[in-house]
Write an enzyme that holds these catalytic residues in place. Structure first.
Site, mmCIF file in Angstrom:
data_model
loop_
_atom_site.group_PDB
_atom_site.id
_atom_site.type_symbol
_atom_site.label_atom_id
_atom_site.label_comp_id
_atom_site.label_asym_id
_atom_site.label_seq_id
_atom_site.Cartn_x
_atom_site.Cartn_y
_atom_site.Cartn_z
ATOM 1 N N GLY A 1 0.835 -1.195 0.000
ATOM 2 C CA GLY A 1 0.000 0.000 0.000
ATOM 3 C C GLY A 1 0.872 1.247 0.000
ATOM 4 O O GLY A 1 1.998 1.221 0.496
ATOM 5 N N GLN B 1 3.025 9.876 1.288
ATOM 6 C CA GLN B 1 4.362 9.280 1.340
ATOM 7 C C GLN B 1 5.244 9.692 0.164
ATOM 8 O O GLN B 1 6.459 9.548 0.226
ATOM 9 C CB GLN B 1 4.252 7.743 1.376
ATOM 10 C CG GLN B 1 3.599 7.228 2.648
ATOM 11 C CD GLN B 1 3.447 5.719 2.583
ATOM 12 O OE1 GLN B 1 2.448 5.222 2.079
ATOM 13 N NE2 GLN B 1 4.436 4.992 3.071
ATOM 14 N N CYS C 1 5.930 -0.418 6.921
ATOM 15 C CA CYS C 1 5.558 0.758 6.141
ATOM 16 C C CYS C 1 6.743 1.153 5.268
ATOM 17 O O CYS C 1 7.875 1.140 5.737
ATOM 18 C CB CYS C 1 5.214 1.892 7.106
ATOM 19 S SG CYS C 1 4.773 3.428 6.279
ATOM 20 N N LEU C 2 6.468 1.512 4.021
ATOM 21 C CA LEU C 2 7.558 1.913 3.129
ATOM 22 C C LEU C 2 8.260 3.181 3.613
ATOM 23 O O LEU C 2 9.396 3.437 3.236
ATOM 24 C CB LEU C 2 7.033 2.112 1.702
ATOM 25 C CG LEU C 2 6.542 0.835 0.995
ATOM 26 C CD1 LEU C 2 5.981 1.173 -0.374
ATOM 27 C CD2 LEU C 2 7.654 -0.198 0.886
ATOM 28 N N HIS D 1 -4.295 1.687 7.870
ATOM 29 C CA HIS D 1 -2.906 2.161 7.859
ATOM 30 C C HIS D 1 -2.724 3.286 6.828
ATOM 31 O O HIS D 1 -2.155 4.336 7.143
ATOM 32 C CB HIS D 1 -1.986 0.963 7.544
ATOM 33 C CG HIS D 1 -0.539 1.289 7.406
ATOM 34 N ND1 HIS D 1 0.418 0.806 8.265
ATOM 35 C CD2 HIS D 1 0.121 2.037 6.487
ATOM 36 C CE1 HIS D 1 1.605 1.262 7.883
ATOM 37 N NE2 HIS D 1 1.451 2.004 6.806
ATOM 38 N N GLU D 2 -3.243 3.072 5.613
ATOM 39 C CA GLU D 2 -3.065 4.074 4.547
ATOM 40 C C GLU D 2 -3.870 5.341 4.824
ATOM 41 O O GLU D 2 -3.405 6.445 4.550
ATOM 42 C CB GLU D 2 -3.446 3.488 3.182
ATOM 43 C CG GLU D 2 -2.643 2.270 2.740
ATOM 44 C CD GLU D 2 -1.136 2.441 2.818
ATOM 45 O OE1 GLU D 2 -0.647 3.578 2.684
ATOM 46 O OE2 GLU D 2 -0.446 1.436 3.042
ATOM 47 N N HIS E 1 -2.047 7.654 7.041
ATOM 48 C CA HIS E 1 -1.046 8.474 6.341
ATOM 49 C C HIS E 1 -1.641 9.783 5.862
ATOM 50 O O HIS E 1 -1.000 10.831 5.936
ATOM 51 C CB HIS E 1 -0.492 7.732 5.119
ATOM 52 C CG HIS E 1 0.598 6.759 5.422
ATOM 53 N ND1 HIS E 1 1.778 7.132 6.015
ATOM 54 C CD2 HIS E 1 0.707 5.424 5.187
ATOM 55 C CE1 HIS E 1 2.570 6.067 6.133
ATOM 56 N NE2 HIS E 1 1.937 5.006 5.652
#
Ligand code: NI
Length: 162
Positions: free
Chosen positions: A46, A51, A91-92, A133-134, A137
């Site tokens: 995701g 991000q 997470c990226l 989670h997304e 962000h």
């Protein structure tokens, strides 16, 4: 297609509150194509626009094993949630780090697609966790915010060494 630069914790730009997309035009086709390419290249499941330093409510995901089922969410919101589930998250923007986070087990999400059509999705399991989670962000929130200060500082130090 362009691979975009992914911001890493503790970059303050990750704390930005994303704006609602007003007009869904072809720019968003380009943006989501680039975001998906960036996510695949980084082997993530995701990615939120936040991000990649674009502060609009856009999220992409692909939870499939073969990496061929891209999902695009424009202006997503969680309109209902139920239960509790704890799972390991990464997470990226927090590369190489994982931790257990408690989330809702089931969510109902409303979003728009690239044609501006509104959809509702009811889901649980990994997809429900990923959506939560997304969407965090988009509000400038990271999974490390759910951890103790001690654990968060430990992650911050590990990332600073890279
Ligand atoms: Ni993330």
């Amino acid at each position: 297609m362009t691979i975009l630069n992914i911001l890493s914790f503790p970059d303050p730009r990750l704390r930005t509150n994303a704006k609602t997309v007003k007009t869904i035009n072809s720019d968003y086709k380009t943006l989501t194509t680039d975001m998906l390419e960036t996510m695949y290249a980084a082997e993530g499941i995701g990615l939120a626009a936040t991000q990649v330093n674009i502060h609009e409510r856009v999220v992409v995901m692909d939870l499939s094993e073969d990496r061929n089922q891209p999902m695009i969410f424009i202006n997503p919101e969680i309109i209902e949630k139920r239960g509790q589930a704890e799972g390991s998250e990464g997470c990226l923007s927090v590369p190489g780090q994982q931790a257990m986070v408690e989330r809702s087990e089931w969510v109902k999400c409303r979003y728009q697609d690239l044609d501006g059509e509104t959809h509702e999705l009811e889901t649980e399991g990994l997809l429900a966790i990923c959506i939560q989670h997304e969407l965090d962000h988009l509000q400038g929130k990271l999974f490390v915010d759910y951890l103790s200060k001690l654990k968060r500082d430990r992650i911050r130090k590990k990332l600073a060494k890279k």
